[in-house]
Design a protein around this motif. Structure first.
Motif, PDB file in Angstrom:
ATOM      1  N   THR A 101      -1.155   0.253 -64.161  1.00 26.64           N
ATOM      2  CA  THR A 101      -0.925  -0.015 -62.754  1.00 26.64           C
ATOM      3  C   THR A 101      -2.375   0.094 -62.070  1.00 26.64           C
ATOM      4  O   THR A 101      -2.844  -0.679 -61.366  1.00 26.64           O
ATOM      5  N   ALA A 102      -2.801   1.129 -62.437  1.00 25.68           N
ATOM      6  CA  ALA A 102      -4.293   1.665 -61.708  1.00 25.68           C
ATOM      7  C   ALA A 102      -5.348   0.572 -62.317  1.00 25.68           C
ATOM      8  O   ALA A 102      -6.071   0.103 -61.289  1.00 25.68           O
ATOM      9  N   GLU A 103      -5.240   0.339 -63.377  1.00 21.00           N
ATOM     10  CA  GLU A 103      -6.321  -0.577 -64.035  1.00 21.00           C
ATOM     11  C   GLU A 103      -6.180  -2.023 -63.403  1.00 21.00           C
ATOM     12  O   GLU A 103      -7.048  -2.708 -63.047  1.00 21.00           O
ATOM     13  N   GLY A 137       6.918   3.680 -61.105  1.00 21.22           N
ATOM     14  CA  GLY A 137       7.961   2.935 -60.478  1.00 21.22           C
ATOM     15  C   GLY A 137       8.965   2.283 -60.968  1.00 21.22           C
ATOM     16  O   GLY A 137       9.289   2.429 -62.264  1.00 21.22           O
ATOM     17  N   ARG A 138       9.198   0.980 -60.290  1.00 28.32           N
ATOM     18  CA  ARG A 138       9.998   0.061 -60.982  1.00 28.32           C
ATOM     19  C   ARG A 138       9.369  -0.881 -61.847  1.00 28.32           C
ATOM     20  O   ARG A 138      10.022  -1.906 -62.587  1.00 28.32           O
ATOM     21  N   LEU A 139       8.073  -0.761 -62.026  1.00 26.69           N
ATOM     22  CA  LEU A 139       7.382  -1.790 -62.758  1.00 26.69           C
ATOM     23  C   LEU A 139       7.636  -1.400 -64.263  1.00 26.69           C
ATOM     24  O   LEU A 139       7.976  -0.387 -64.473  1.00 26.69           O
ATOM     25  N   ILE A 193       2.542   4.075 -58.744  1.00 28.88           N
ATOM     26  CA  ILE A 193       1.766   5.135 -59.182  1.00 28.88           C
ATOM     27  C   ILE A 193       2.465   6.469 -58.740  1.00 28.88           C
ATOM     28  O   ILE A 193       2.810   7.537 -59.599  1.00 28.88           O
ATOM     29  N   ALA A 194       2.382   6.614 -57.666  1.00 25.70           N
ATOM     30  CA  ALA A 194       2.873   7.868 -56.791  1.00 25.70           C
ATOM     31  C   ALA A 194       4.439   8.189 -57.201  1.00 25.70           C
ATOM     32  O   ALA A 194       5.019   9.367 -57.475  1.00 25.70           O
ATOM     33  N   LEU A 251       5.139  11.862 -56.653  1.00 29.76           N
ATOM     34  CA  LEU A 251       4.530  12.049 -55.347  1.00 29.76           C
ATOM     35  C   LEU A 251       5.346  11.380 -54.294  1.00 29.76           C
ATOM     36  O   LEU A 251       5.576  10.300 -54.217  1.00 29.76           O
ATOM     37  N   ALA A 252       5.147  11.838 -52.931  1.00 31.51           N
ATOM     38  CA  ALA A 252       5.817  11.409 -51.988  1.00 31.51           C
ATOM     39  C   ALA A 252       4.421  10.598 -51.491  1.00 31.51           C
ATOM     40  O   ALA A 252       3.548  11.202 -51.214  1.00 31.51           O
ATOM     41  N   TYR A 253       4.558   9.152 -50.808  1.00 31.21           N
ATOM     42  CA  TYR A 253       3.630   8.312 -50.479  1.00 31.21           C
ATOM     43  C   TYR A 253       4.130   7.558 -49.470  1.00 31.21           C
ATOM     44  O   TYR A 253       5.381   6.855 -49.522  1.00 31.21           O
TER      45      TYR A 253
END
Length: 358
Positions: free
Chosen positions: A43-45, A34-36, A135-136, A141-143
């Protein structure tokens, strides 16, 4: 009232994991989240590490810093493995929240240096919702998580954010991830856990907008009250918190506190402010106790502790209290707490004004 607990952590995890599992065959390392500035993998970690850290805080209960440990994944862990680690660390947080007594607090820096189990649960849910979104978005992916979860997070750790048209877009806006009509973009943000003020036999625990709404509507606000509590004044003060929150004027340290008896964790009364200090640095304080708690010095003890903490602030020059002229016990409370009698309140002979200056 729906409490923020282990069930909400599990609900958030289930929502996010179901979506991300569809994309574990993709390369998360080469795509920004995303914007990160981080990749989806980084990000997941981070999410897994945050969940583990919150569980560790509740288990170890340090008061001055984070428990000094971190999370390292085994070499060669793929995206499916990363997702399993997120689910595992989330389950550890959920279990820690479920087994931690309500009155226990542990260190967290923002902004009052501690949080209880509900605060850590809310922060964990926020981490899951927001980083699943990041992440999506990176993976296309739509979330959209359950609206009730987003509302829980907003009303517990974003009390300074006025409600928006819908909870999820408001949470994204509040964390710099989206836009809302009529509101300037957010570039810096922090969540806010509830403030606490320690006293000898009591702990003054700040009331969130969610708990205030429940109190105002006749509930217990998530507290275990002694017989006869909460008294009507506490419910009226909770209504003031709700109104300030809905108007975007609520500030946690200038709201309502519930007085928790340390010996048994039961609530005996309420105390708080009518709002933030005025331009002269004056803030008005009010309080009440359940009838069964009166005559034990609780109100005096709580008022002394709250006044001492508040008058340390540079933006406060004086505290004031207005007491009915025929309420001699309440006048005795403010007098014992060091307030000076100033005369009739705003020319109303039926009420007496008291003041305590820095």
């Amino acid at each position: 009232m729906r409490n923020m607990g282990g069930e909400q952590v599990a609900e958030a995890l289930a929502s996010g994991a179901e979506l991300l599992r569809r994309a574990t065959d993709r390369d998360w390392e080469g795509v920004k989240a995303g914007r990160l500035e981080w990749s989806c993998r980084r990000t997941a970690e981070h999410l897994a590490g945050a969940l583990l850290a919150y569980a560790g805080q509740l288990a170890g209960r340090p008061q001055d810093a984070y428990v000094p440990f971190g999370l390292t994944l085994d070499e060669g862990t793929d995206e499916t493995g990363v997702l399993e680690v997120i689910e595992t660390t989330g389950a550890l947080l959920s279990a820690a929240v479920r087994t931690t007594p309500r009155q226990v607090r542990a260190f967290h820096p923002y902004p009052f240096h501690s949080a209880n189990r509900g605060g850590f649960a809310a922060m964990g849910v926020a981490e899951v919702l927001l980083h699943t979104h990041d992440i999506a978005e990176g993976l296309g992916l739509a979330y959209e998580p359950p609206a009730e979860l987003c509302e829980d997070v907003l009303s517990r750790i974003f009390p300074q954010v006025p409600p928006g048209p819908a909870p999820w877009p408001t949470l994204l806006w509040a964390t710099g991830r989206g836009d809302l009509p009529g509101r300037a973009p957010v570039t810096e943000w922090r969540w806010h856990n509830t403030p606490v003020v320690p006293a000898e036999r009591l702990t003054l625990e700040g009331v969130t907008p969610a708990a205030a709404r429940d109190l105002f509507l006749g509930g217990d606000g998530g507290f275990e009250w002694i017989e006869g509590g909460p008294f009507q004044g506490t419910r009226e003060a909770a209504g003031m918190v709700v109104a300030a929150y809905e108007d975007g004027l609520y500030r946690p340290e200038w709201g309502l506190y519930v007085l928790i008896r340390k010996e048994d964790g039961r609530a005996v009364g309420g105390m708080g402010f009518h709002g933030a200090p005025d331009e002269k640095g004056r803030a008005e304080v009010g309080y009440d106790l359940a009838e069964a708690a009166r005559g034990h010095g609780y109100a005096t003890e709580a008022l002394r502790a709250l006044a001492a903490r508040t008058l340390e602030r540079e933006d406060v020059r004086a505290l004031c209290a207005v007491v009915d002229g025929d309420n001699l016990p309440s006048q005795a409370v403010v007098s014992r707490a060091g307030f000076r009698r100033m005369g009739a309140a705003d020319g109303n002979d039926a009420q007496v004004a008291y003041e305590l200056r820095r």
